[in-house]
Design a protein around this motif. Structure first.
Motif, PDB file in Angstrom:
ATOM      1  N   GLY A  18      18.012 -23.147   9.631  1.00 33.32           N
ATOM      2  CA  GLY A  18      18.469 -24.117   8.643  1.00 33.32           C
ATOM      3  C   GLY A  18      17.456 -25.163   8.264  1.00 33.32           C
ATOM      4  N   SER A  19      16.210 -25.039   8.722  1.00 28.56           N
ATOM      5  CA  SER A  19      15.196 -26.050   8.411  1.00 28.56           C
ATOM      6  C   SER A  19      14.419 -25.749   7.139  1.00 28.56           C
ATOM      7  N   GLY A  20      14.658 -24.596   6.513  1.00 30.31           N
ATOM      8  CA  GLY A  20      14.011 -24.292   5.243  1.00 30.31           C
ATOM      9  C   GLY A  20      12.785 -23.395   5.359  1.00 30.31           C
ATOM     10  N   LYS A  21      12.691 -22.596   6.436  1.00 29.76           N
ATOM     11  CA  LYS A  21      11.524 -21.718   6.601  1.00 29.76           C
ATOM     12  C   LYS A  21      11.383 -20.748   5.432  1.00 29.76           C
ATOM     13  N   THR A  22      12.502 -20.143   5.028  1.00 27.69           N
ATOM     14  CA  THR A  22      12.446 -19.181   3.918  1.00 27.69           C
ATOM     15  C   THR A  22      12.031 -19.868   2.630  1.00 27.69           C
ATOM     16  N   SER A  23      12.531 -21.072   2.401  1.00 23.83           N
ATOM     17  CA  SER A  23      12.154 -21.818   1.204  1.00 23.83           C
ATOM     18  C   SER A  23      10.663 -22.123   1.196  1.00 23.83           C
ATOM     19  N   VAL A  24      10.105 -22.488   2.357  1.00 21.47           N
ATOM     20  CA  VAL A  24       8.674 -22.764   2.436  1.00 21.47           C
ATOM     21  C   VAL A  24       7.880 -21.517   2.066  1.00 21.47           C
ATOM     22  N   LEU A  25       8.318 -20.358   2.547  1.00 20.45           N
ATOM     23  CA  LEU A  25       7.622 -19.119   2.214  1.00 20.45           C
ATOM     24  C   LEU A  25       7.666 -18.860   0.712  1.00 20.45           C
ATOM     25  N   PHE A  26       8.810 -19.069   0.093  1.00 19.68           N
ATOM     26  CA  PHE A  26       8.912 -18.848  -1.346  1.00 19.68           C
ATOM     27  C   PHE A  26       8.115 -19.888  -2.129  1.00 19.68           C
ATOM     28  N   HIS A  27       8.007 -21.110  -1.603  1.00 16.71           N
ATOM     29  CA  HIS A  27       7.169 -22.112  -2.258  1.00 16.71           C
ATOM     30  C   HIS A  27       5.707 -21.674  -2.230  1.00 16.71           C
ATOM     31  N   CYS A  28       5.291 -21.106  -1.096  1.00 18.66           N
ATOM     32  CA  CYS A  28       3.922 -20.610  -0.976  1.00 18.66           C
ATOM     33  C   CYS A  28       3.696 -19.461  -1.953  1.00 18.66           C
ATOM     34  N   ALA A  29       4.668 -18.562  -2.053  1.00 20.55           N
ATOM     35  CA  ALA A  29       4.561 -17.439  -2.997  1.00 20.55           C
ATOM     36  C   ALA A  29       4.462 -17.942  -4.431  1.00 20.55           C
ATOM     37  N   HIS A  30       5.263 -18.956  -4.769  1.00 15.76           N
ATOM     38  CA  HIS A  30       5.249 -19.512  -6.118  1.00 15.76           C
ATOM     39  C   HIS A  30       3.905 -20.171  -6.403  1.00 15.76           C
ATOM     40  N   ALA A  31       3.350 -20.886  -5.419  1.00 14.21           N
ATOM     41  CA  ALA A  31       2.063 -21.545  -5.615  1.00 14.21           C
ATOM     42  C   ALA A  31       0.969 -20.524  -5.888  1.00 14.21           C
ATOM     43  N   ALA A  32       0.990 -19.412  -5.157  1.00 17.70           N
ATOM     44  CA  ALA A  32      -0.007 -18.363  -5.383  1.00 17.70           C
ATOM     45  C   ALA A  32       0.147 -17.766  -6.777  1.00 17.70           C
ATOM     46  N   ALA A  33       1.394 -17.531  -7.179  1.00 15.80           N
ATOM     47  CA  ALA A  33       1.642 -16.945  -8.493  1.00 15.80           C
ATOM     48  C   ALA A  33       1.317 -17.922  -9.615  1.00 15.80           C
ATOM     49  N   ALA A  34       1.618 -19.205  -9.404  1.00 15.90           N
ATOM     50  CA  ALA A  34       1.348 -20.214 -10.434  1.00 15.90           C
ATOM     51  C   ALA A  34      -0.142 -20.379 -10.684  1.00 15.90           C
ATOM     52  N   SER A  35      -0.969 -20.030  -9.668  1.00 12.69           N
ATOM     53  CA  SER A  35      -2.416 -20.130  -9.843  1.00 12.69           C
ATOM     54  C   SER A  35      -3.013 -18.840 -10.386  1.00 12.69           C
ATOM     55  N   GLY A  36      -2.149 -17.910 -10.774  1.00 11.52           N
ATOM     56  CA  GLY A  36      -2.601 -16.676 -11.392  1.00 11.52           C
ATOM     57  C   GLY A  36      -2.665 -15.483 -10.481  1.00 11.52           C
TER      58      GLY A  36
END
Length: 234
Positions: free
Chosen positions: A15-33
């Motif tokens: 419940g601490s948001g581990k999955t959300s952190v992973l998706f944030h990392c994925a989004h950051a990689a995708a947002a940079s192309g």
């Protein structure tokens, strides 16, 4: 961003948001192309949907470059890692595995320490994922490399190591992000970098971020504490 970064472990209690952190990392990689590949359990993901980064929306075109692969059964992660050279289309620059410590092929009761079979199963899984990133890196253009990011469930609050198996993970993931409840802020959590020889001397690694999993679809960042001491005094 950039190639050659160390692999990363995201450790935190349920419940601490581990999955959300992973998706944030994925989004950051995708947002940079770039592109990202997230490996997760469909059941676990549907039971607790990841929250979006602040300022992003579900129709953000960056999500088009985030691939999702559902793996459910023991041994599936290992078989997938061994066959990544068969992946078609754009090769991922970040491979993210949610709950990497779940559904191991060989498991046993935990009486303070892992059973030998479970310990060796985790070693094999991490080795497979490391080799998968090497295989993916070989198919990326130029000097690009595929980085590995995994999440695992942490032990109790106040423990020195965020996960019981840290001595195993550190061989493949020298960068460790710790998620834990914010003691003075009920309902909030803190993200910090576990201090190691790798992180000491880097200002960004001495910061802590307090956030909440607010009602709605986004993680809300409440405060960034730069240069603050680590929770364990290190």
């Amino acid at each position: 961003g950039g190639g050659g970064e160390p692999a990363c472990l995201v450790a935190g209690p349920p419940g601490s948001g581990k999955t959300s952190v992973l998706f944030h990392c994925a989004h950051a990689a995708a947002a940079s192309g770039g592109t990202a590949l997230v490996v997760a359990s469909r059941g676990a993901l549907e039971a607790r949907l990841p929250l979006l980064p602040e300022g992003s929306s579900p129709d953000d075109t960056a999500w088009d470059r985030v691939q999702l692969r559902y793996l459910e059964e023991p041994g599936e992660i290992e078989r997938f890692a061994a066959s990544v050279h068969l992946l078609e289309g754009p090769q991922p620059e970040v491979l993210l595995v949610d709950d990497v410590d779940a559904r191991l092929p060989a498991t046993g009761p935990r009486d303070g320490h892992l059973k030998k079979a479970t310990e060796m199963a985790l070693v094999r899984r991490m080795a497979h994922l490391h080799e998968a990133c090497r295989a993916l890196s070989a198919r990326l253009p130029g000097e690009r490399t595929c980085r590995l990011v995994v999440s695992a469930t942490s032990g109790g609050v106040g423990t020195e190591d965020p996960v019981q198996e840290l001595y195993i993970y550190r061989r493949w993931t020298p960068l460790v992000l710790r998620l834990q409840p914010a003691a003075a802020w009920p309902g909030s959590f803190e993200l910090s970098v576990l201090p190691t020889d790798l992180t000491r001397g880097h200002d960004v690694c001495s910061a802590r971020v307090r956030y909440s999993l607010a009602l709605g679809s986004h993680v809300r960042v409440e405060e960034v504490l730069r240069g603050a001491p680590y929770p364990d005094g290190a």
